[in-house]
Write a protein that holds these residues in place. Structure first.
Motif, PDB file in Angstrom:
ATOM      1  N   PHE A   1       0.826  -1.219   0.000  1.00 42.37           N
ATOM      2  CA  PHE A   1       0.000   0.000   0.000  1.00 42.37           C
ATOM      3  C   PHE A   1       0.853   1.260   0.000  1.00 42.37           C
ATOM      4  O   PHE A   1       0.329   2.364   0.019  1.00 42.37           O
ATOM      5  N   ASP A   2       2.180   1.112  -0.031  1.00 44.61           N
ATOM      6  CA  ASP A   2       3.071   2.274  -0.006  1.00 44.61           C
ATOM      7  C   ASP A   2       3.614   2.526  -1.419  1.00 44.61           C
ATOM      8  O   ASP A   2       4.486   1.801  -1.885  1.00 44.61           O
ATOM      9  N   PRO A   3       3.088   3.552  -2.118  1.00 45.89           N
ATOM     10  CA  PRO A   3       3.443   3.740  -3.537  1.00 45.89           C
ATOM     11  C   PRO A   3       4.874   4.239  -3.739  1.00 45.89           C
ATOM     12  O   PRO A   3       5.502   4.747  -2.801  1.00 45.89           O
ATOM     13  N   LEU A   4       5.382   4.099  -4.956  1.00 47.20           N
ATOM     14  CA  LEU A   4       6.766   4.443  -5.281  1.00 47.20           C
ATOM     15  C   LEU A   4       6.844   5.718  -6.111  1.00 47.20           C
ATOM     16  O   LEU A   4       5.900   6.054  -6.819  1.00 47.20           O
ATOM     17  N   ILE A   5       7.986   6.372  -6.041  1.00 45.29           N
ATOM     18  CA  ILE A   5       8.231   7.542  -6.885  1.00 45.29           C
ATOM     19  C   ILE A   5       8.891   7.078  -8.191  1.00 45.29           C
ATOM     20  O   ILE A   5       9.791   6.245  -8.166  1.00 45.29           O
TER      21      ILE A   5
ATOM     22  N   VAL B   1       1.142   2.981 -16.329  1.00 46.80           N
ATOM     23  CA  VAL B   1       1.850   2.899 -15.038  1.00 46.80           C
ATOM     24  C   VAL B   1       1.191   1.801 -14.199  1.00 46.80           C
ATOM     25  O   VAL B   1       0.011   1.879 -13.885  1.00 46.80           O
ATOM     26  N   PRO B   2       1.963   0.755 -13.848  1.00 49.02           N
ATOM     27  CA  PRO B   2       1.367  -0.377 -13.125  1.00 49.02           C
ATOM     28  C   PRO B   2       0.756   0.051 -11.791  1.00 49.02           C
ATOM     29  O   PRO B   2       1.290   0.932 -11.106  1.00 49.02           O
ATOM     30  N   ASP B   3      -0.346  -0.604 -11.428  1.00 48.61           N
ATOM     31  CA  ASP B   3      -0.997  -0.320 -10.146  1.00 48.61           C
ATOM     32  C   ASP B   3      -0.061  -0.542  -8.968  1.00 48.61           C
ATOM     33  O   ASP B   3      -0.169   0.114  -7.936  1.00 48.61           O
ATOM     34  N   LEU B   4       0.856  -1.472  -9.125  1.00 50.68           N
ATOM     35  CA  LEU B   4       1.803  -1.771  -8.057  1.00 50.68           C
ATOM     36  C   LEU B   4       2.642  -0.535  -7.709  1.00 50.68           C
ATOM     37  O   LEU B   4       2.948  -0.272  -6.548  1.00 50.68           O
ATOM     38  N   VAL B   5       2.995   0.240  -8.747  1.00 52.34           N
ATOM     39  CA  VAL B   5       3.813   1.444  -8.537  1.00 52.34           C
ATOM     40  C   VAL B   5       3.051   2.463  -7.703  1.00 52.34           C
ATOM     41  O   VAL B   5       3.620   3.129  -6.837  1.00 52.34           O
ATOM     42  N   THR B   6       1.745   2.591  -7.968  1.00 53.43           N
ATOM     43  CA  THR B   6       0.972   3.663  -7.334  1.00 53.43           C
ATOM     44  C   THR B   6       0.095   3.155  -6.190  1.00 53.43           C
ATOM     45  O   THR B   6      -0.737   3.904  -5.677  1.00 53.43           O
ATOM     46  N   ALA B   7       0.272   1.907  -5.806  1.00 53.45           N
ATOM     47  CA  ALA B   7      -0.552   1.298  -4.756  1.00 53.45           C
ATOM     48  C   ALA B   7      -2.033   1.423  -5.095  1.00 53.45           C
ATOM     49  O   ALA B   7      -2.863   1.672  -4.217  1.00 53.45           O
ATOM     50  N   GLY B   8      -2.340   1.302  -6.377  1.00 54.18           N
ATOM     51  CA  GLY B   8      -3.734   1.329  -6.808  1.00 54.18           C
ATOM     52  C   GLY B   8      -4.326   2.720  -6.920  1.00 54.18           C
ATOM     53  O   GLY B   8      -5.492   2.872  -7.288  1.00 54.18           O
TER      54      GLY B   8
ATOM     55  N   ALA C   1       3.571   9.529  -8.640  1.00 55.50           N
ATOM     56  CA  ALA C   1       4.545  10.493  -8.122  1.00 55.50           C
ATOM     57  C   ALA C   1       5.777  10.474  -9.016  1.00 55.50           C
ATOM     58  O   ALA C   1       6.322   9.407  -9.295  1.00 55.50           O
ATOM     59  N   ILE C   2       6.202  11.660  -9.485  1.00 51.94           N
ATOM     60  CA  ILE C   2       7.298  11.731 -10.466  1.00 51.94           C
ATOM     61  C   ILE C   2       8.297  12.831 -10.109  1.00 51.94           C
ATOM     62  O   ILE C   2       7.905  13.890  -9.616  1.00 51.94           O
ATOM     63  N   ARG C   3       9.588  12.548 -10.386  1.00 48.87           N
ATOM     64  CA  ARG C   3      10.567  13.639 -10.315  1.00 48.87           C
ATOM     65  C   ARG C   3      11.770  13.368 -11.211  1.00 48.87           C
ATOM     66  O   ARG C   3      11.982  12.225 -11.647  1.00 48.87           O
ATOM     67  N   ILE C   4      12.537  14.418 -11.487  1.00 48.32           N
ATOM     68  CA  ILE C   4      13.822  14.291 -12.179  1.00 48.32           C
ATOM     69  C   ILE C   4      14.912  14.510 -11.134  1.00 48.32           C
ATOM     70  O   ILE C   4      15.018  15.602 -10.574  1.00 48.32           O
ATOM     71  N   PRO C   5      15.712  13.485 -10.842  1.00 51.84           N
ATOM     72  CA  PRO C   5      16.750  13.640  -9.815  1.00 51.84           C
ATOM     73  C   PRO C   5      17.916  14.502 -10.310  1.00 51.84           C
ATOM     74  O   PRO C   5      18.240  14.487 -11.495  1.00 51.84           O
ATOM     75  N   ASP C   6      18.525  15.227  -9.397  1.00 49.63           N
ATOM     76  CA  ASP C   6      19.642  16.112  -9.730  1.00 49.63           C
ATOM     77  C   ASP C   6      20.950  15.449  -9.314  1.00 49.63           C
ATOM     78  O   ASP C   6      21.589  15.877  -8.347  1.00 49.63           O
TER      79      ASP C   6
ATOM     80  N   SER D   1      19.612   3.790 -19.871  1.00 52.55           N
ATOM     81  CA  SER D   1      18.577   2.746 -19.913  1.00 52.55           C
ATOM     82  C   SER D   1      17.403   3.193 -20.773  1.00 52.55           C
ATOM     83  O   SER D   1      16.706   2.370 -21.360  1.00 52.55           O
ATOM     84  N   GLY D   2      17.176   4.492 -20.847  1.00 47.58           N
ATOM     85  CA  GLY D   2      16.062   5.033 -21.616  1.00 47.58           C
ATOM     86  C   GLY D   2      14.711   4.753 -20.978  1.00 47.58           C
ATOM     87  O   GLY D   2      13.674   4.890 -21.620  1.00 47.58           O
ATOM     88  N   LEU D   3      14.717   4.369 -19.703  1.00 42.10           N
ATOM     89  CA  LEU D   3      13.479   3.940 -19.041  1.00 42.10           C
ATOM     90  C   LEU D   3      13.141   4.821 -17.847  1.00 42.10           C
ATOM     91  O   LEU D   3      14.041   5.373 -17.210  1.00 42.10           O
ATOM     92  N   PRO D   4      11.844   4.924 -17.506  1.00 43.11           N
ATOM     93  CA  PRO D   4      11.484   5.529 -16.217  1.00 43.11           C
ATOM     94  C   PRO D   4      11.810   4.521 -15.119  1.00 43.11           C
ATOM     95  O   PRO D   4      11.591   3.319 -15.293  1.00 43.11           O
ATOM     96  N   LEU D   5      12.340   4.989 -14.010  1.00 39.77           N
ATOM     97  CA  LEU D   5      12.747   4.086 -12.924  1.00 39.77           C
ATOM     98  C   LEU D   5      11.928   4.338 -11.666  1.00 39.77           C
ATOM     99  O   LEU D   5      11.905   5.463 -11.151  1.00 39.77           O
ATOM    100  N   ALA D   6      11.255   3.296 -11.192  1.00 37.34           N
ATOM    101  CA  ALA D   6      10.593   3.384  -9.892  1.00 37.34           C
ATOM    102  C   ALA D   6      11.668   3.177  -8.840  1.00 37.34           C
ATOM    103  O   ALA D   6      12.466   2.247  -8.951  1.00 37.34           O
ATOM    104  N   ALA D   7      11.718   4.050  -7.841  1.00 37.39           N
ATOM    105  CA  ALA D   7      12.778   3.907  -6.843  1.00 37.39           C
ATOM    106  C   ALA D   7      12.386   4.499  -5.496  1.00 37.39           C
ATOM    107  O   ALA D   7      12.358   5.720  -5.345  1.00 37.39           O
ATOM    108  N   PRO D   8      12.107   3.654  -4.531  1.00 34.08           N
ATOM    109  CA  PRO D   8      11.989   4.122  -3.144  1.00 34.08           C
ATOM    110  C   PRO D   8      13.391   4.141  -2.538  1.00 34.08           C
ATOM    111  O   PRO D   8      14.356   3.768  -3.213  1.00 34.08           O
TER     112      PRO D   8
END
Ligand code: AMP
Ligand code: MG
Length: 320
Positions: A54-58, A100-107, A112-117, A128-135
């Motif tokens: 139930f805890d979604p990822l960025i 975006v899979p339901d697992l990423v957003t806890a349904g 939640a999105i950001r560009i890391p610095d 990788s050319g991919l969006p990365l889910a990362a807690p």
């Protein structure tokens, strides 16, 4: 499996493409990254961290244009925030697309999105050319990692690779803002971008009503107890008069009087600087926790402004 620590971004990108888990440096804390659009890879993140579903990822992306592929619309107001604070420690919660899979957003209907610095995180995102889910790359509920060694201590045998990008500059997680359809902003978590800076760009930001149904829906991951070291953490008004100081580890923004009384003292910033304090917070908590003499950790809250809000939020939750 015991993950090695490497600087090889090409190898890390290959691991990600194959559905593996890579711990990555960001400016906030180390993240545990997987291909965000691959539900099996994302499931491995939850497993490795013992994180409840139930805890979604960025989701982390390299470029502003990738956001359009993940959200159905960008409400007014979000644009100016992206322009001003990306790349950087600000996460925006926006209405999600079906990909975006339901697992990423806890349904939840939002993502939640950001560009890391951070140059290494950006390099991996681009390669990788991919969006990365990362807690954060720690076991669920424990202190967040700000060095590759912190990651290895808790996760080495549960993940594929650790990318070394040195110690994290900001040291606390991103500020999370929910952006409503009408552009209304709600702060879900204080973090690396101070509230004052956001309000200077976007006007008044609301605080969630934690008791309300809406609050629960907005932020299922805002668990009161988090960031917990093993030792019992107590918030104190003053370090004077504590019982059994020889068993107490002190966590203080500024230098304390007669530090020799205590089992250990961690000063987050000699000059009392809140940004410096934030960058040292988690490593200091870990050092105190590792000391055999320290039975209890006593911490004083910082001024409730700038990065002080994020520090106090982490201290309060560590104390629950
Ligand atoms: P972290 O554990 O640092 O990766 O932070 C992830 C946090 O982001 C979660 O615990 C939530 O509080 C928040 N979050 C992620 N996705 C969403 C979302 N769709 N809606 C609201 N909050 C979110
Ligand atoms: Mg975390």
């Amino acid at each position: 499996m015991s993950a090695s620590i490497t600087t090889d971004v090409v190898r890390a990108a290959e691991v990600i493409r194959l559905g593996g888990l890579v711990a990555i440096p960001t400016e906030t804390v180390y993240g545990l990254a997987a291909h965000a659009l691959d539900p099996q890879a994302v499931a491995r993140i939850f497993e490795a961290k013992n994180r409840p579903h139930f805890d979604p990822l960025i989701v982390h992306v390299a470029r502003r244009e990738q956001v359009e592929g993940l959200v159905t619309r960008i409400p007014e107001g979000a644009e100016a925030l992206m322009e001003r604070f990306w790349p950087g420690p600000l996460t925006l919660v926006l209405p999600k697309r079906e990909c975006v899979p339901d697992l990423v957003t806890a349904g939840l209907p939002s993502v939640a999105i950001r560009i890391p610095d951070h140059p290494v995180a950006q390099d991996l995102l681009r390669t990788s050319g991919l969006p990365l889910a990362a807690p954060s790359a720690n076991l669920f509920g424990r202190v967040s990692p700000t060095t590759p060694q912190h990651v290895a201590e808790q996760l080495a045998d549960r993940i594929d690779l650790i990318l070394d990008g040195g110690p994290c500059r900001v040291g606390v997680e991103s500020t999370i803002l929910h952006v409503g359809d009408d552009g209304r902003l709600t702060m879900l978590r204080p973090g690396g971008v101070p509230l004052e800076s956001i309000e200077a760009v976007a006007g008044l930001v609301a605080m969630p009503d934690r008791a309300s149904h809406e609050g629960a829906q907005l932020a299922p991951g805002m668990l009161p107890s988090h960031y917990a070291p093993r030792a019992l953490v107590t918030i104190v008004d003053s370090f004077e008069g504590l019982a059994d100081p020889g068993e107490v580890g002190v966590l203080s923004l500024e230098p304390v009087r007669e530090p020799g009384r205590f089992a250990a003292v961690e000063v987050l910033s000699a000059a009392g600087d809140l940004a410096e304090g934030a960058s040292n917070l988690f490593a200091a908590m870990r050092r105190l926790d590792a000391m055999a003499d320290v039975r209890r950790i006593a911490a004083r809250l910082c001024p409730e402004r700038g990065l002080g809000r994020a520090i106090n939020d982490r201290l309060r939750r560590a104390a629950k």
